[in-house]
Motif scaffolding. Structure first.
Motif, PDB file in Angstrom:
ATOM      1  N   PHE A 228       0.973  -1.081   0.202  1.00  0.00           N
ATOM      2  CA  PHE A 228      -0.162  -0.050   0.035  1.00  0.00           C
ATOM      3  C   PHE A 228       1.019   1.277  -0.047  1.00  0.00           C
ATOM      4  CE2 PHE A 228      -2.529  -3.517   2.156  1.00  0.00           C
ATOM      5  CZ  PHE A 228      -3.645  -3.309   1.402  1.00  0.00           C
ATOM      6  N   LEU A 229       0.669   2.036  -0.940  1.00  0.00           N
ATOM      7  CA  LEU A 229       1.318   3.225  -1.138  1.00  0.00           C
ATOM      8  C   LEU A 229       1.005   4.277  -0.308  1.00  0.00           C
ATOM      9  CD1 LEU A 229       2.055   3.318  -4.923  1.00  0.00           C
ATOM     10  CD2 LEU A 229       3.426   2.436  -3.166  1.00  0.00           C
ATOM     11  N   GLY A 230      -0.279   4.453  -0.228  1.00  0.00           N
ATOM     12  CA  GLY A 230      -0.944   5.265   0.981  1.00  0.00           C
ATOM     13  C   GLY A 230      -0.670   6.709   1.104  1.00  0.00           C
ATOM     14  N   ILE A 231      -0.791   7.227  -0.177  1.00  0.00           N
ATOM     15  CA  ILE A 231      -0.474   8.981  -0.182  1.00  0.00           C
ATOM     16  C   ILE A 231      -1.896   9.538  -0.382  1.00  0.00           C
ATOM     17  CG2 ILE A 231       0.563  10.902  -1.504  1.00  0.00           C
ATOM     18  CD1 ILE A 231       2.906   8.815  -2.052  1.00  0.00           C
ATOM     19  N   GLU A 232      -2.266  10.371   0.644  1.00  0.00           N
ATOM     20  CA  GLU A 232      -3.428  11.172   0.629  1.00  0.00           C
ATOM     21  C   GLU A 232      -3.030  12.432  -0.557  1.00  0.00           C
ATOM     22  OE1 GLU A 232      -7.376  11.976   1.853  1.00  0.00           O
ATOM     23  OE2 GLU A 232      -6.085  10.473   2.600  1.00  0.00           O
ATOM     24  N   ASN A 233      -3.901  12.573  -1.255  1.00  0.00           N
ATOM     25  CA  ASN A 233      -3.890  13.790  -2.413  1.00  0.00           C
ATOM     26  C   ASN A 233      -5.136  14.541  -2.023  1.00  0.00           C
ATOM     27  OD1 ASN A 233      -3.156  15.527  -4.377  1.00  0.00           O
ATOM     28  ND2 ASN A 233      -3.363  14.070  -5.988  1.00  0.00           N
ATOM     29  N   PRO A 234      -5.467  15.600  -0.871  1.00  0.00           N
ATOM     30  CA  PRO A 234      -6.423  16.241  -0.786  1.00  0.00           C
ATOM     31  C   PRO A 234      -6.492  17.588  -1.874  1.00  0.00           C
ATOM     32  CG  PRO A 234      -4.977  16.767   0.971  1.00  0.00           C
ATOM     33  CD  PRO A 234      -4.257  15.486   0.065  1.00  0.00           C
ATOM     34  N   ASP A 235      -5.508  17.895  -2.395  1.00  0.00           N
ATOM     35  CA  ASP A 235      -5.748  19.305  -3.332  1.00  0.00           C
ATOM     36  C   ASP A 235      -5.520  18.794  -4.582  1.00  0.00           C
ATOM     37  OD1 ASP A 235      -5.405  20.835  -1.080  1.00  0.00           O
ATOM     38  OD2 ASP A 235      -2.879  20.916  -1.254  1.00  0.00           O
ATOM     39  N   GLY A 314       1.737   3.941   8.323  1.00  0.00           N
ATOM     40  CA  GLY A 314       0.545   3.729   8.929  1.00  0.00           C
ATOM     41  C   GLY A 314       0.028   2.400   8.282  1.00  0.00           C
ATOM     42  N   GLU A 315       0.040   2.180   6.676  1.00  0.00           N
ATOM     43  CA  GLU A 315      -0.805   1.179   6.079  1.00  0.00           C
ATOM     44  C   GLU A 315      -0.059  -0.272   6.540  1.00  0.00           C
ATOM     45  OE1 GLU A 315      -2.959   1.918   2.871  1.00  0.00           O
ATOM     46  OE2 GLU A 315      -2.769   3.928   2.720  1.00  0.00           O
ATOM     47  N   ASN A 316       1.148  -0.051   6.839  1.00  0.00           N
ATOM     48  CA  ASN A 316       1.587  -1.464   7.291  1.00  0.00           C
ATOM     49  C   ASN A 316       0.674  -2.060   8.607  1.00  0.00           C
ATOM     50  OD1 ASN A 316       3.442  -1.281   5.215  1.00  0.00           O
ATOM     51  ND2 ASN A 316       5.115  -0.662   6.558  1.00  0.00           N
ATOM     52  N   GLY A 322      -5.191   0.634   3.140  1.00  0.00           N
ATOM     53  CA  GLY A 322      -5.919   0.786   2.136  1.00  0.00           C
ATOM     54  C   GLY A 322      -6.565   2.211   2.258  1.00  0.00           C
ATOM     55  N   SER A 323      -6.119   2.945   3.202  1.00  0.00           N
ATOM     56  CA  SER A 323      -6.833   4.219   3.528  1.00  0.00           C
ATOM     57  C   SER A 323      -5.984   5.554   3.417  1.00  0.00           C
ATOM     58  CB  SER A 323      -7.313   4.185   5.122  1.00  0.00           C
ATOM     59  OG  SER A 323      -6.089   4.034   6.034  1.00  0.00           O
ATOM     60  N   ASN A 324      -4.968   5.468   2.833  1.00  0.00           N
ATOM     61  CA  ASN A 324      -4.011   6.245   2.253  1.00  0.00           C
ATOM     62  C   ASN A 324      -3.378   7.099   3.809  1.00  0.00           C
ATOM     63  OD1 ASN A 324      -4.454   6.388  -0.322  1.00  0.00           O
ATOM     64  ND2 ASN A 324      -6.109   7.907  -0.442  1.00  0.00           N
ATOM     65  N   ALA A 325      -2.872   6.074   4.521  1.00  0.00           N
ATOM     66  CA  ALA A 325      -2.456   6.453   5.964  1.00  0.00           C
ATOM     67  C   ALA A 325      -1.107   6.580   6.109  1.00  0.00           C
ATOM     68  CB  ALA A 325      -3.084   5.487   6.984  1.00  0.00           C
ATOM     69  N   ASN A 326      -0.114   6.836   5.153  1.00  0.00           N
ATOM     70  CA  ASN A 326       1.362   6.824   5.121  1.00  0.00           C
ATOM     71  C   ASN A 326       1.759   8.392   4.936  1.00  0.00           C
ATOM     72  OD1 ASN A 326       1.800   4.238   5.388  1.00  0.00           O
ATOM     73  ND2 ASN A 326       2.340   3.839   3.015  1.00  0.00           N
ATOM     74  N   ALA A 327       1.018   9.171   4.231  1.00  0.00           N
ATOM     75  CA  ALA A 327       1.527  10.379   3.898  1.00  0.00           C
ATOM     76  C   ALA A 327       0.579  11.389   3.221  1.00  0.00           C
ATOM     77  CB  ALA A 327       2.870  10.644   3.252  1.00  0.00           C
ATOM     78  N   VAL A 328       0.802  12.539   3.609  1.00  0.00           N
ATOM     79  CA  VAL A 328      -0.296  13.613   2.633  1.00  0.00           C
ATOM     80  C   VAL A 328       0.596  14.387   1.696  1.00  0.00           C
ATOM     81  CG1 VAL A 328      -1.707  15.592   3.306  1.00  0.00           C
ATOM     82  CG2 VAL A 328      -1.677  13.759   4.819  1.00  0.00           C
TER      83      VAL A 328
END
Length: 426
Positions: A228-235, A314-316, A322-328
């Motif tokens: 899981f790469l887990g990167i949140e991309n809010p913008d 976080g995704e480990n 699966g919740s984009n919990a590694n980075a923003v």
């Protein structure tokens, strides 16, 4: 539904009490002993107390001439065995959690969601049932070989799903199986499929070298696919999360007669590819984990613990996978999210046929404010069960499960359910 809940929970507690009375009256206390995943001499491990029945041994640990249940593949130096189990489950959910077959933190409805306040429901399923094939070369004087393939049907369409597919050549492991830092022995025996919600690890494709240094120490180093790469991309910046390097994991197991301690760490790279017109930042993912199991009262029971802490990892933790919990991601680059998981468990064998397990797991993220407002921020789940083994290979049991989650916007929700199962292992 509330009346049913109170009645069933009372029945479970009453059953535990009856079992303790039976224990006090029992004079003949026998038990079977087998070796654990390290295959250490005189190790105290009661039969059937592991979540996984197949041990990931390498090197000379694979040389077991008995290989119970196997038969020769005529014309070769290989032997083969089939195994697995059938499991039928009944779930009585009291708060309308969003997954009707496993109890996950992230599926507990919280305030502000349309599902909050849902009615309870019931569900029957048999999709946890699994099947495996185990092929080995275990002759003295030859390099030990093993091929293991296992699947189950645990998905919405009840289609066959690959769990494990790996080979062992001497001390090397190639293929898909539990990650190097998955410490399964740090959990007691639970009925809910998502019992390891705060477990650090999971299954992935990897190359691992694993070797016993002596009768107490095992060392392992693995290169693994970052599942899981887990990167949140809010913008909604242009680009995508990519893999540039494998995850590197190191592990040491230290064992003594009545217990085992696991320690390890991992490092990986998180990366974003913005193409020609976007940014392409990188960030370091780093994590450490420790877990263990200690037996008490001879072979009557054990307690377990586990803890992990990391940056961008976080995704480990299975609860956050699966919740984009590694980075923003932002215009300033990648900001990693600190993550923690912890768990405590206790197993007690009331008699040779009755056993109970209690377990509590907690997961936490230090989430930035610009993350999805209903993304899981922190939560905990507990399990309490009573399991009965009337005869070898057959078990049945009842488990009460409760949990709560809080999301990024501080919305809160709690839920509980009861799960009954019957299982046949082969």
């Amino acid at each position: 539904m509330e009346i049913i809940k109170k009645t069933i929970v009372s029945t479970l507690i009453f059953g535990l009490g009856l079992s303790s009375i039976g224990l006090a009256q029992s004079e003949d206390r026998t038990d079977s002993i087998r070796k654990d995943s390290l295959n250490l001499i005189k190790k105290i491990v009661p039969e059937g107390d592991r979540k996984e029945n197949n041990l990931l041994n390498t090197g000379t640990d694979l040389i077991d001439e008995s290989f119970v249940g196997s038969w020769p593949m005529f014309g070769t130096d290989l032997r083969m065995k089939v195994g697995g189990y059938f499991k039928a489950d009944f779930v009585g959910d009291f708060n309308g959690t969003l997954d009707n077959s496993q109890f996950l933190m992230s599926t507990i409805p919280v305030e502000g969601q349309p599902e909050y306040g849902n009615s309870g429901y019931v569900n029957f399923f048999a999709k946890e049932s699994r099947f495996n094939i185990d092929v080995r070369r275990i002759e003295q004087g030859k390099v030990p070989l093993k091929l293991f393939i296992e699947g189950d049907f645990f998905n919405d369409e009840t289609r066959f799903r690959l769990r494990h597919a790996y080979m062992v050549v001497g001390n090397f492991i190639f293929g898909q199986t539990w990650t190097t830092l998955s410490f399964l022995e740090a959990m007691p025996n639970m009925i809910d499929f998502a019992a390891g919600d705060a477990l650090y690890g999971g299954r992935t494709v990897q190359v691992r070298y694993q070797k016993k240094v002596n009768e107490k120490i095992l060392l392992a180093v693995g290169l693994e696919q970052l599942s899981f790469l887990g990167i949140e991309n809010p913008d909604e910046l242009v680009g995508k999360a990519i893999r540039k390097m494998p995850l590197l994991a190191l592990r040491m197991d230290y064992s003594w007669k009545t217990g085992i301690l696991f320690m390890g760490g991992s490092v990986a790279q998180l990366a974003w590819d913005g193409g020609l017109n976007g940014i392409s930042p990188n960030a370091l993912q780093i994590n450490g984990a420790i877990a263990g199991r200690q037996y008490y009262s001879g072979k009557r029971g054990y307690f377990t613990f586990g803890m992990s802490y990391g940056q961008g990892a976080g995704e480990n933790i299975i609860a956050f996978a699966g919740s984009n919990a590694n980075a923003v991601l932002s215009a300033n680059g990648l900001k990693t999210i600190p993550a923690l998981s912890s768990s405590l468990g206790l197993n007690f064998k009331w008699t040779d046929q009755w056993a109970s397990n209690i377990h509590y797991a907690y997961g936490w993220l230090e989430t930035p404010a610009d993350r999805d407002p209903f993304a899981l921020k922190r939560g905990g789940i507990g399990h309490l069960n009573l399991i009965y083994n009337p005869i070898k290979r057959i078990s049945t049991g009842l488990e009460y499960i409760w949990g709560a989650q809080r999301t990024t916007n501080d919305s809160f929700g709690r839920a509980s359910r009861l799960q009954f199962m019957t299982k046949f292992e082969f």
